[in-house]
Design a protein around this motif. Structure first.
Motif, PDB file in Angstrom:
ATOM      1  N   GLN A  38       0.854  -1.085  -0.051  1.00 30.52           N
ATOM      2  CA  GLN A  38      -0.071  -0.075  -0.096  1.00 30.52           C
ATOM      3  C   GLN A  38       0.791   1.188  -0.120  1.00 30.52           C
ATOM      4  N   TYR A  39       0.130   2.327  -0.280  1.00 33.11           N
ATOM      5  CA  TYR A  39       0.849   3.800  -0.264  1.00 33.11           C
ATOM      6  C   TYR A  39       0.300   4.670   0.625  1.00 33.11           C
ATOM      7  N   LEU A  40       0.969   5.684   0.999  1.00 35.25           N
ATOM      8  CA  LEU A  40       0.676   6.785   1.690  1.00 35.25           C
ATOM      9  C   LEU A  40       0.365   8.217   0.777  1.00 35.25           C
ATOM     10  N   SER A  54       1.696  10.544  -3.883  1.00 37.58           N
ATOM     11  CA  SER A  54       1.721   9.221  -3.338  1.00 37.58           C
ATOM     12  C   SER A  54       3.049   8.391  -3.369  1.00 37.58           C
ATOM     13  N   TYR A  55       3.593   7.738  -2.084  1.00 34.86           N
ATOM     14  CA  TYR A  55       4.525   7.141  -1.921  1.00 34.86           C
ATOM     15  C   TYR A  55       4.437   5.829  -1.217  1.00 34.86           C
ATOM     16  N   SER A  56       4.894   4.608  -1.830  1.00 33.69           N
ATOM     17  CA  SER A  56       4.563   3.102  -1.309  1.00 33.69           C
ATOM     18  C   SER A  56       5.545   3.031  -0.072  1.00 33.69           C
ATOM     19  N   GLY A  75      13.672  17.541 -11.673  1.00 33.53           N
ATOM     20  CA  GLY A  75      12.493  18.872 -12.037  1.00 33.53           C
ATOM     21  C   GLY A  75      11.488  18.472 -11.272  1.00 33.53           C
ATOM     22  N   GLY A  76      11.304  17.443 -10.297  1.00 32.01           N
ATOM     23  CA  GLY A  76      10.310  17.133  -9.718  1.00 32.01           C
ATOM     24  C   GLY A  76      10.174  17.795  -8.465  1.00 32.01           C
ATOM     25  N   THR A  77       8.963  18.333  -8.169  1.00 33.07           N
ATOM     26  CA  THR A  77       8.763  19.144  -6.911  1.00 33.07           C
ATOM     27  C   THR A  77       8.794  18.558  -5.647  1.00 33.07           C
ATOM     28  N   PHE A  78       7.824  17.624  -5.262  1.00 36.15           N
ATOM     29  CA  PHE A  78       7.861  16.950  -4.191  1.00 36.15           C
ATOM     30  C   PHE A  78       8.853  16.126  -3.893  1.00 36.15           C
ATOM     31  N   SER A  79       9.331  15.267  -4.889  1.00 36.75           N
ATOM     32  CA  SER A  79      10.707  14.238  -4.493  1.00 36.75           C
ATOM     33  C   SER A  79      11.794  15.071  -4.212  1.00 36.75           C
ATOM     34  N   PHE A 239      -0.213  -5.276 -10.693  1.00 36.55           N
ATOM     35  CA  PHE A 239       0.384  -4.023 -11.270  1.00 36.55           C
ATOM     36  C   PHE A 239       0.395  -3.012 -10.188  1.00 36.55           C
ATOM     37  N   GLU A 240       1.283  -2.116 -10.040  1.00 31.44           N
ATOM     38  CA  GLU A 240       1.362  -0.929  -9.472  1.00 31.44           C
ATOM     39  C   GLU A 240       1.958   0.270 -10.361  1.00 31.44           C
ATOM     40  N   LEU A 241       1.360   1.107 -10.735  1.00 32.28           N
ATOM     41  CA  LEU A 241       1.859   2.298 -11.824  1.00 32.28           C
ATOM     42  C   LEU A 241       2.033   3.580 -11.090  1.00 32.28           C
ATOM     43  N   PHE A 242       3.420   3.904 -11.191  1.00 29.05           N
ATOM     44  CA  PHE A 242       3.562   5.300 -10.527  1.00 29.05           C
ATOM     45  C   PHE A 242       3.438   6.592 -11.283  1.00 29.05           C
ATOM     46  N   THR A 243       3.316   6.355 -12.656  1.00 29.81           N
ATOM     47  CA  THR A 243       3.223   7.510 -13.503  1.00 29.81           C
ATOM     48  C   THR A 243       1.940   7.541 -14.023  1.00 29.81           C
ATOM     49  N   GLY A 304      -6.219   9.011 -12.477  1.00 32.78           N
ATOM     50  CA  GLY A 304      -6.757   7.582 -12.448  1.00 32.78           C
ATOM     51  C   GLY A 304      -5.806   6.470 -12.114  1.00 32.78           C
ATOM     52  N   VAL A 305      -4.664   6.732 -11.521  1.00 33.89           N
ATOM     53  CA  VAL A 305      -3.789   5.744 -10.928  1.00 33.89           C
ATOM     54  C   VAL A 305      -3.950   5.214  -9.483  1.00 33.89           C
ATOM     55  N   CYS A 306      -4.205   6.227  -8.744  1.00 33.00           N
ATOM     56  CA  CYS A 306      -4.341   6.050  -7.100  1.00 33.00           C
ATOM     57  C   CYS A 306      -5.802   5.624  -7.070  1.00 33.00           C
TER      58      CYS A 306
END
Ligand SMILES: Cc1cc2nc3c(=O)[nH]c(=O)nc-3n(C[C@H](O)[C@H](O)[C@H](O)COP(=O)(O)OP(=O)(O)OC[C@H]3O[C@@H](n4cnc5c(N)ncnc54)[C@H](O)[C@@H]3O)c2cc1C
Length: 354
Positions: A38-40, A54-56, A75-79, A239-243, A304-306
């Protein structure tokens, strides 16, 4: 209905040059009990704009800790913020764990699991691997983990330790794109040809019960196609898709344009036990309309991913333009993702509490 809670950062571990593993503590641990995989979903304001990411969870269920792994995206803001600005003692805000990237655990099971991870896709897989090996003493697990080079392997030492702990039950194969290894097959990218060779020489694919896949989308599709060619069924592949992806499962075919509803759609929603009504304008999604009407509909990826904005249609019909999270049986029961759902009827009634 999930809401945000404070989590205090108790440890930061640099897993690679550009990935951190964060250990978090909740004042209300019961809210953060999780299933493997699962992820938060975190939220934070960046210059007046609230981002949700979201981060697993990377911890195993029996470890008694809450941990996520965050790889810095160019270039990613949160990460980038998570990798460069966080300090022990900081407070982050997250929703309780969500997601269905898991299978049922059975202490007596004698199963054979196979997992493919690419880059940061290891986070839900290492949680799954640790949990299964600890709770199903007769099950076997093979992990095939793809990275660019040795230095970009997240959880490298922990994986080596796990291999030593579960010597006869865990097989670990690193595939490195740029670094050559003793065995030629383990260098390069995972594609259909490499899958064929792995299944011929290293993995007895006919004995595999369940496969978990998480990584870059092209790699995931290549593995999925190869597994099906080798006889695995859709139900055996998780499957778990991150993008935010271009393709997915169980998307509803387009039926109408919602321009056929010039007066919009009269909508009633039930959320946290309260019922509210508003109008969804032409070309507005259910989520957009709800947020515009100041209703605190939970959301995260908006792609439509989470599953954060999942709800059930009680009356009316929507067109769901993408779905990468709901299982087919959930769609059949009327569940939808608000961020991807556009009304097709003049009246709509949905419930977020079911
Ligand atoms: C269910 C789920 C679980 C996940 N688990 C993990 C995990 O365990 N670990 C992990 O590391 N990640 C995970 N992710 C991915 C994570 O949620 C983020 O998507 C990722 O960290 C990037 O977020 P960001 O804010 O850093 O990047 P963003 O700011 O969203 O940027 C992403 C990319 O888009 C580009 N970009 C941003 N804005 C623009 C613009 N205006 N124009 C052009 N390009 C732009 C950036 O340069 C960057 O390349 C998960 C995702 C999901 C859906």
């Amino acid at each position: 209905m999930p809401s945000f809670h404070d989590l205090t950062l108790t440890n930061i571990h640099k897993s690679t040059r550009n990935a951190v593993v964060l250990t978090l503590k909740s004042a209300d641990p019961a809210q953060f009990k999780f299933k493997q995989g699962q992820y938060l979903t975190f939220r934070r304001d960046f210059n007046g704009v609230e981002l949700r990411r979201s981060y697993s969870i990377s911890a195993g269920r029996s470890e008694g800790i809450l941990q996520v792994g965050i790889k810095q995206v160019d270039g990613g803001t949160f990460s980038t913020w998570a990798n460069t600005d966080l300090a022990v003692g900081d407070v982050m805000q997250a929703m309780p764990p969500m997601g269905s990237f898991s299978t049922k655990l059975e202490a007596n099971a004698q199963k054979t699991y196979l997992a493919f991870a690419g880059g940061s896709g290891i986070t839900p897989i290492i949680s799954t691997l640790k949990t299964i090996l600890a709770t199903e003493p007769n099950s076997q697990f093979t992990l095939i983990y793809a990275n660019q080079n040795v230095n970009s392997i997240m959880f490298r030492e922990e994986l080596e330790d796990l291999k030593n702990t579960y010597l006869s039950r865990l097989t670990l194969i690193h595939i490195l794109e740029r670094d050559s290894q003793n065995i030629d097959l383990f260098t390069g990218r995972i594609d259909a040809e490499k899958c064929d060779l792995l299944f011929k020489h290293w993995v007895n694919i006919t004995s595999v019960d369940t496969v978990f896949i998480c990584g870059p989308e092209p790699m995931m599709h290549a593995i999925d196609a190869s597994l099906k060619t080798h006889g695995l069924t859709k139900d055996q592949i998780k499957f778990e898709l991150f993008t935010a992806p271009q393709q997915g499962r169980a998307a509803q075919p387009a039926k109408h344009q919602n321009t056929a509803l010039p007066d919009g759609t009269q909508t009633t929603i039930t959320l946290d036990g309260a019922t509210r009504s508003f109008t969804i304008a032409q070309n507005q999604s259910l989520l957009e309309a709800g947020l515009a009407n100041k209703i605190d509909i939970p959301f995260s990826c908006k792609a439509g991913v989470c599953l954060s904005c999942r709800c059930k249609v009680l009356k009316g019909e929507v067109e769901m333009i993408a779905n990468h999270a709901l299982e087919d049986y959930e769609v059949e029961k009327g569940y939808i993702l608000s961020c991807q759902s556009y009304p097709l009827t003049a009246e709509l009634m949905v419930d977020y509490d079911q």
